[in-house]
Design an enzyme around this catalytic site. Structure first.
Site, PDB file in Angstrom:
ATOM      1  N   GLU A 147       0.884  -1.174   0.000  1.00  0.00           N
ATOM      2  CA  GLU A 147       0.000   0.000   0.000  1.00  0.00           C
ATOM      3  C   GLU A 147       0.912   1.212   0.000  1.00  0.00           C
ATOM      4  OE1 GLU A 147      -3.034  -0.167  -0.692  1.00  0.00           O
ATOM      5  OE2 GLU A 147      -3.144  -2.341  -0.501  1.00  0.00           O
ATOM      6  N   CYS A 151      -1.861   8.472   4.937  1.00  0.00           N
ATOM      7  CA  CYS A 151      -1.847   8.214   3.495  1.00  0.00           C
ATOM      8  C   CYS A 151      -3.162   8.655   2.879  1.00  0.00           C
ATOM      9  CB  CYS A 151      -1.615   6.735   3.241  1.00  0.00           C
ATOM     10  SG  CYS A 151      -2.661   5.729   4.271  1.00  0.00           S
TER      11      CYS A 151
HETATM   12  P1  NAD Z   1       9.007   5.228   3.056  1.00  0.00           P
HETATM   13  O1  NAD Z   1       8.763   4.600   1.714  1.00  0.00           O
HETATM   14  O2  NAD Z   1      10.034   6.281   3.152  1.00  0.00           O
HETATM   15  O3  NAD Z   1       9.427   4.116   4.106  1.00  0.00           O
HETATM   16  C1  NAD Z   1       8.637   2.946   4.324  1.00  0.00           C
HETATM   17  C2  NAD Z   1       9.566   1.869   4.862  1.00  0.00           C
HETATM   18  O4  NAD Z   1      10.439   1.470   3.811  1.00  0.00           O
HETATM   19  C3  NAD Z   1      10.462   2.324   6.014  1.00  0.00           C
HETATM   20  O5  NAD Z   1      10.589   1.279   6.949  1.00  0.00           O
HETATM   21  C4  NAD Z   1      11.783   2.589   5.319  1.00  0.00           C
HETATM   22  O6  NAD Z   1      12.879   2.477   6.180  1.00  0.00           O
HETATM   23  C5  NAD Z   1      11.787   1.490   4.283  1.00  0.00           C
HETATM   24  N1  NAD Z   1      12.663   1.715   3.124  1.00  0.00           N
HETATM   25  C6  NAD Z   1      13.066   2.873   2.587  1.00  0.00           C
HETATM   26  N2  NAD Z   1      13.819   2.652   1.493  1.00  0.00           N
HETATM   27  C7  NAD Z   1      13.890   1.308   1.334  1.00  0.00           C
HETATM   28  C8  NAD Z   1      14.497   0.439   0.374  1.00  0.00           C
HETATM   29  N3  NAD Z   1      15.204   0.921  -0.641  1.00  0.00           N
HETATM   30  N4  NAD Z   1      14.331  -0.894   0.524  1.00  0.00           N
HETATM   31  C9  NAD Z   1      13.598  -1.395   1.545  1.00  0.00           C
HETATM   32  N5  NAD Z   1      12.998  -0.620   2.465  1.00  0.00           N
HETATM   33  C10 NAD Z   1      13.138   0.705   2.372  1.00  0.00           C
HETATM   34  O7  NAD Z   1       7.578   5.747   3.602  1.00  0.00           O
HETATM   35  P2  NAD Z   1       7.255   6.515   4.980  1.00  0.00           P
HETATM   36  O8  NAD Z   1       7.825   7.884   4.895  1.00  0.00           O
HETATM   37  O9  NAD Z   1       7.598   5.684   6.157  1.00  0.00           O
HETATM   38  O10 NAD Z   1       5.680   6.599   4.912  1.00  0.00           O
HETATM   39  C11 NAD Z   1       5.037   7.548   4.140  1.00  0.00           C
HETATM   40  C12 NAD Z   1       4.503   6.963   2.863  1.00  0.00           C
HETATM   41  O11 NAD Z   1       3.702   5.829   3.166  1.00  0.00           O
HETATM   42  C13 NAD Z   1       3.597   7.915   2.106  1.00  0.00           C
HETATM   43  O12 NAD Z   1       3.888   7.828   0.728  1.00  0.00           O
HETATM   44  C14 NAD Z   1       2.205   7.367   2.399  1.00  0.00           C
HETATM   45  O13 NAD Z   1       1.245   7.692   1.433  1.00  0.00           O
HETATM   46  C15 NAD Z   1       2.462   5.906   2.478  1.00  0.00           C
HETATM   47  N6  NAD Z   1       1.438   5.210   3.243  1.00  0.00           N
HETATM   48  C16 NAD Z   1       0.494   4.519   2.544  1.00  0.00           C
HETATM   49  C17 NAD Z   1      -0.519   3.851   3.220  1.00  0.00           C
HETATM   50  C18 NAD Z   1      -1.567   3.081   2.449  1.00  0.00           C
HETATM   51  O14 NAD Z   1      -2.314   2.330   3.060  1.00  0.00           O
HETATM   52  N7  NAD Z   1      -1.641   3.236   1.130  1.00  0.00           N
HETATM   53  C19 NAD Z   1      -0.570   3.902   4.615  1.00  0.00           C
HETATM   54  C20 NAD Z   1       0.415   4.613   5.301  1.00  0.00           C
HETATM   55  C21 NAD Z   1       1.422   5.258   4.595  1.00  0.00           C
END
Ligand code: NAD
Length: 542
Positions: free
Chosen positions: A293, A327
């Site tokens: 998501e 989100c």
């Molecule tokens: P992010 O993508 O920066 O990080 C998410 C996770 O991925 C973290 O644990 C991060 O450390 C990890 N990560 C980062 N780079 C990585 C890589 N290259 N390989 C593996 N893991 C990696 O997102 P965030 O800032 O934590 O959250 C915000 C985002 O999440 C927004 O875009 C929001 O819309 C989305 N979000 C979506 C939903 C949904 O249900 N659609 C719900 C909550 C948040």
């Protein structure tokens, strides 16, 4: 062998506590806030139930008071990720064979512990580490997390009950096996409930997991690990791996036992993980399940018949609660020119009343955004609007990161429906508004549908129900969660299963049974009661 068929009926949603001054829950929470504020937790890596400290550490700070350190955490290197894969595969031998009702009992115990002993602990950690006020923490780290535990057990029982019919002389049944390998759970900072759910849904279905928590939410996530242990989750079923996402993602997706990813976060990160999985195809034991998501550019579409106060309230709460870091947060609005001045006036009134600041001052409605990178990103969008000829900041806009990462609730008005902040996800308290000509509803609906690559949440407001129906149809693919006369945030487990398509993810609907189905590989078993002993068709027999 116990042969009882245990029933798990639809549970009730966990009630949201009021936290009135002097109430037992408020007293307990305030004491816990004080305790956690005055403690620096040393958070280990947890592999196979063992705590590991690499000495390569990072810090968890209060976003609203960023010089204040809440915890240090130890980061994994490639070696620990490999150890976690081995520990998970060892645990798989027992956990995948554990009766599902025993797994369910552990998950339901998690719910009970969180509803009682762990409630102030998780809420305080979420408030201090992720900068949520009491209400935002309560609906996330308490209620939604509990709801996921309880509802998923009910959904699992429904799935296990889905069985094929028997034929003449044979018995058929489906065995719902867990995946043959481990699941990588990569979790976001913004919801403790999502972090918990991304691990515990596959685990309930008999899987084992590697958990990569978000750096900024490591504190609340570590307390979740303690909760799972106390509830009886065996060692190695979830392995807790703070550290670099790209490192963990790379090592995990290179393993032949990589069986799935359960991800929530930004679209870019999910795309990277998907590509890595694609590059390793052929190396895996099974095709991995890729469930993610991701981002959103969630909208409010206002019809000329809408009630101004309802629109203003939805826009204010939908865009600014938890600093717009849901989100599902409203981040663009299409509104008839005739209604906009009144709606803006009400929003200005609200903004003049709300306070922004520390989570320990319970009078504050707005707290801080998560970290400096996020603040800088939001700052960039507001600065861009301030300097653009086709947009202006009409509400808020002040920001200051000297003590905490604070950004005022901000509204940008634009005459350009393709203005940058109408199209791109910002993930902060910024709503961009495009006022349209009242007689151009259809054109505005088309714009709303085609402007952004995402399809997560959206809302329509209007008293003319037939017009609302037409708009709902026009926006059929624009959102996976669609609201009529309500803000686009606040999905409740079991009531509005959550997720979106397009660039917003695989839409496997957390909080519904569809998600659980991704974590099983069914085996259908046919048993013939009397085996045939003649190859000839009936009409060939003499
Ligand atoms: P992010 O993508 O920066 O990080 C998410 C996770 O991925 C973290 O644990 C991060 O450390 C990890 N990560 C980062 N780079 C990585 C890589 N290259 N390989 C593996 N893991 C990696 O997102 P965030 O800032 O934590 O959250 C915000 C985002 O999440 C927004 O875009 C929001 O819309 C989305 N979000 C979506 C939903 C949904 O249900 N659609 C719900 C909550 C948040």
């Amino acid at each position: 062998m116990n042969n009882a068929i245990i029933n798990f009926p639809v549970p009730a949603n966990e009630p949201v506590k009021a936290y009135l001054e002097g109430s037992p829950e408020r007293v307990a929470l305030d004491a816990e806030l004080k305790r956690q504020y005055n403690t620096v937790v040393d958070i280990p890596i947890i592999i196979g139930g063992k705590e590991i400290r690499t000495g390569n550490t990072g810090k968890v700070v209060c976003p609203h008071d960023h010089k204040h350190v809440l915890a240090t955490f130890h980061k994994v290197s490639e070696k620990e990720v490999q150890m976690a894969i081995d520990a998970a595969m060892e645990a798989h031998k027992v956990w995948s064979e554990t009766p599902w009702t025993t797994r369910a009992a552990i998950v339901l115990k998690c719910a009970e512990l969180l509803a009682t002993k762990y409630r102030p602990i998780l809420n305080a950690a979420c408030m201090l580490g992720q900068s949520k006020n009491i209400y935002q923490a309560e609906i996330d780290s308490a209620c939604e997390t509990i709801d996921f535990f309880r509802y998923n057990v009910h959904f699992a029982s429904k799935i296990y009950n889905m069985q094929p019919k028997n034929g003449v002389g044979n018995i058929n049944h489906t065995e719902y096996r867990p995946l043959e390998g481990f699941v990588l759970a990569v979790t976001p900072f913004n919801f403790t409930s999502i972090a918990s759910n991304l691990c515990m849904t596959p685990v309930l279905m008999g899987n084992v997991a590697l958990w990569k928590p978000s750096t900024t939410s490591t504190l609340s996530n570590y307390y979740l690990m303690q909760l799972y242990k106390e509830a009886g989750l065996p060692d190695g079923v979830i392995n807790f791996l703070p550290g670099s996402g790209s490192l963990i993602g790379k090592v995990a997706t290179s393993s032949k036992w990589f069986a799935g990813i359960h991800f929530t976060g930004s679209t870019g990160t999910f795309n990277t993980l998907w590509r890595q999985a694609g590059e390793n195809l052929g190396h895996y034991v099974s095709y991995p399940r890729l469930v993610g998501e991701t981002g959103g550019k969630d909208f409010i579409f206002v019809h000329p018949s809408a009630d101004a106060k309802a629109v203003a309230t939805a826009a204010f709460c939908g865009a600014f609660e938890f600093q717009g870091q849901k989100c599902s947060a409203a981040s663009r609005m299409y509104i008839p020119k005739s209604l906009w001045p009144e709606v803006l006036g009400i929003m200005k009134q609200y903004a003049s009343e709300v306070k922004m600041g520390d989570v320990m001052d319970h009078g504050n409605f707005i707290n801080a955004v998560i970290d400096e990178a996020s603040w800088d990103n939001i700052n960039g969008y507001i600065s861009f609007a301030e300097q653009s000829a086709d947009a202006k900041v009409v509400l808020g806009g002040k920001r200051d990161k000297s003590v905490g990462y604070f950004v005022e609730p901000t509204v940008i008005e634009t005459s350009n429906p393709h203005f940058k902040s109408m199209e791109e996800e910002i993930f902060g308290p910024v709503l961009t508004v495009f006022p349209y000509d009242d007689d151009k509803v259809d054109e505005a609906v088309k714009l709303c549908d085609t402007t952004s690559p995402y399809g997560l949440t959206g809302a329509v407001f209007g008293k003319d129900r037939l017009a609302v129906e037409k708009i709902t149809n026009g926006l059929r693919y624009a959102a996976g969660n669609f609201y009529i006369n309500d803000k686009p945030t606040g999905a409740v487990v079991g009531n509005q299963p959550f997720g979106g398509a397009r660039a917003s993810g695989t839409n496997d609907k957390a909080g519904g049974e569809f998600n659980l189905i991704r974590w099983i590989i069914p085996r259908v078993i046919k048993e013939t009661l009397v085996s045939p002993t003649d190859y000839r068709y009936t009409y060939m027999k003499k």
